[in-house]
Design a protein around this motif. Structure first.
Motif, mmCIF file in Angstrom:
data_model
loop_
_atom_site.group_PDB
_atom_site.id
_atom_site.type_symbol
_atom_site.label_atom_id
_atom_site.label_comp_id
_atom_site.label_asym_id
_atom_site.label_seq_id
_atom_site.Cartn_x
_atom_site.Cartn_y
_atom_site.Cartn_z
ATOM 1 N N MET A 1 0.851 -1.170 0.000
ATOM 2 C CA MET A 1 0.000 0.000 0.000
ATOM 3 C C MET A 1 0.898 1.235 0.000
ATOM 4 S SD MET A 1 -2.891 1.191 2.783
ATOM 5 C CE MET A 1 -3.797 -0.311 2.607
ATOM 6 N N THR A 2 0.548 2.168 -0.837
ATOM 7 C CA THR A 2 1.310 3.405 -0.930
ATOM 8 C C THR A 2 0.596 4.516 -0.170
ATOM 9 O OG1 THR A 2 0.174 4.226 -2.895
ATOM 10 C CG2 THR A 2 2.065 2.751 -3.264
ATOM 11 N N ALA A 3 1.282 5.632 0.035
ATOM 12 C CA ALA A 3 0.659 6.793 0.670
ATOM 13 C C ALA A 3 -0.529 7.264 -0.166
ATOM 14 C CB ALA A 3 1.678 7.915 0.850
ATOM 15 N N ASP A 4 -0.424 7.195 -1.486
ATOM 16 C CA ASP A 4 -1.549 7.583 -2.348
ATOM 17 C C ASP A 4 -2.764 6.681 -2.108
ATOM 18 O OD1 ASP A 4 -0.210 9.699 -3.489
ATOM 19 O OD2 ASP A 4 0.374 8.595 -5.298
ATOM 20 N N ASP A 5 -2.529 5.377 -1.887
ATOM 21 C CA ASP A 5 -3.625 4.456 -1.578
ATOM 22 C C ASP A 5 -4.315 4.851 -0.276
ATOM 23 O OD1 ASP A 5 -3.139 2.855 -3.847
ATOM 24 O OD2 ASP A 5 -1.686 1.630 -2.739
ATOM 25 N N VAL A 6 -3.530 5.192 0.731
ATOM 26 C CA VAL A 6 -4.087 5.608 2.025
ATOM 27 C C VAL A 6 -4.907 6.880 1.857
ATOM 28 C CG1 VAL A 6 -3.523 6.420 4.347
ATOM 29 C CG2 VAL A 6 -2.259 4.489 3.359
ATOM 30 N N ARG B 1 -6.345 7.982 -0.818
ATOM 31 C CA ARG B 1 -7.538 7.657 -1.598
ATOM 32 C C ARG B 1 -8.611 7.022 -0.718
ATOM 33 N NH1 ARG B 1 -8.402 3.082 -5.064
ATOM 34 N NH2 ARG B 1 -10.074 3.524 -6.497
ATOM 35 N N ARG B 2 -8.209 6.155 0.206
ATOM 36 C CA ARG B 2 -9.165 5.478 1.084
ATOM 37 C C ARG B 2 -9.813 6.413 2.093
ATOM 38 N NH1 ARG B 2 -7.443 -0.549 2.654
ATOM 39 N NH2 ARG B 2 -6.832 -1.258 0.597
ATOM 40 N N PHE B 3 -9.101 7.451 2.509
ATOM 41 C CA PHE B 3 -9.577 8.297 3.596
ATOM 42 C C PHE B 3 -9.906 9.720 3.159
ATOM 43 C CE2 PHE B 3 -7.425 4.796 5.614
ATOM 44 C CZ PHE B 3 -8.293 4.473 6.636
ATOM 45 N N THR B 4 -10.215 9.881 1.892
ATOM 46 C CA THR B 4 -10.586 11.175 1.334
ATOM 47 C C THR B 4 -12.018 11.091 0.818
ATOM 48 O OG1 THR B 4 -8.300 11.563 0.673
ATOM 49 C CG2 THR B 4 -9.959 12.912 -0.396
ATOM 50 N N PHE B 5 -12.757 12.171 0.975
ATOM 51 C CA PHE B 5 -14.120 12.226 0.452
ATOM 52 C C PHE B 5 -14.078 12.290 -1.068
ATOM 53 C CE2 PHE B 5 -17.850 14.852 -0.806
ATOM 54 C CZ PHE B 5 -18.823 13.922 -0.481
ATOM 55 N N HIS B 6 -14.952 11.517 -1.696
ATOM 56 C CA HIS B 6 -15.031 11.463 -3.161
ATOM 57 C C HIS B 6 -16.462 11.794 -3.582
ATOM 58 C CE1 HIS B 6 -11.140 9.405 -3.274
ATOM 59 N NE2 HIS B 6 -11.587 8.684 -2.265
ATOM 60 N N PRO B 7 -16.760 13.065 -3.828
ATOM 61 C CA PRO B 7 -18.126 13.402 -4.222
ATOM 62 C C PRO B 7 -18.457 12.859 -5.603
ATOM 63 C CG PRO B 7 -16.695 15.304 -4.467
ATOM 64 C CD PRO B 7 -15.872 14.224 -3.816
ATOM 65 N N ALA B 8 -19.718 12.528 -5.799
ATOM 66 C CA ALA B 8 -20.168 12.079 -7.124
ATOM 67 C C ALA B 8 -20.080 13.277 -8.063
ATOM 68 C CB ALA B 8 -21.589 11.548 -7.040
#
Length: 73
Positions: free
Chosen positions: A1-6, A8-15
């Motif tokens: 797992m990379t920092a970018d993966d982390v 991505r997992r813990f960031t809000f992604h609005p539709a």
């Protein structure tokens, strides 16, 4: 797992598109329909609770799959 993966997992992604908003709604409404069926058909107990919890988990992960896909260019 990379920092970018982390991130991505813990960031809000609005539709960001009408299609993604509709996909989220389709998932929620399908899960709700099944949840109501399970609620009316299953006897009260640990198994019913587990089924409902897992269905909620399915809804979460399905919506995460929609939200976390790369933005369209």
């Amino acid at each position: 797992m990379t920092a970018d993966d982390v991130i991505r997992r813990f960031t809000f992604h609005p539709a960001d598109t009408a299609e993604r908003r509709q996909a989220h709604e389709d998932i929620r409404s399908s899960c709700l329909e099944l949840a109501l069926t399970l609620h009316s058909e299953l006897p009260v107990g640990a198994e019913k609770q587990a089924a409902m919890f897992r269905l909620e988990e399915v809804m979460f992960w399905a919506n995460a799959a929609i939200a976390r896909q790369p933005k369209e260019a």
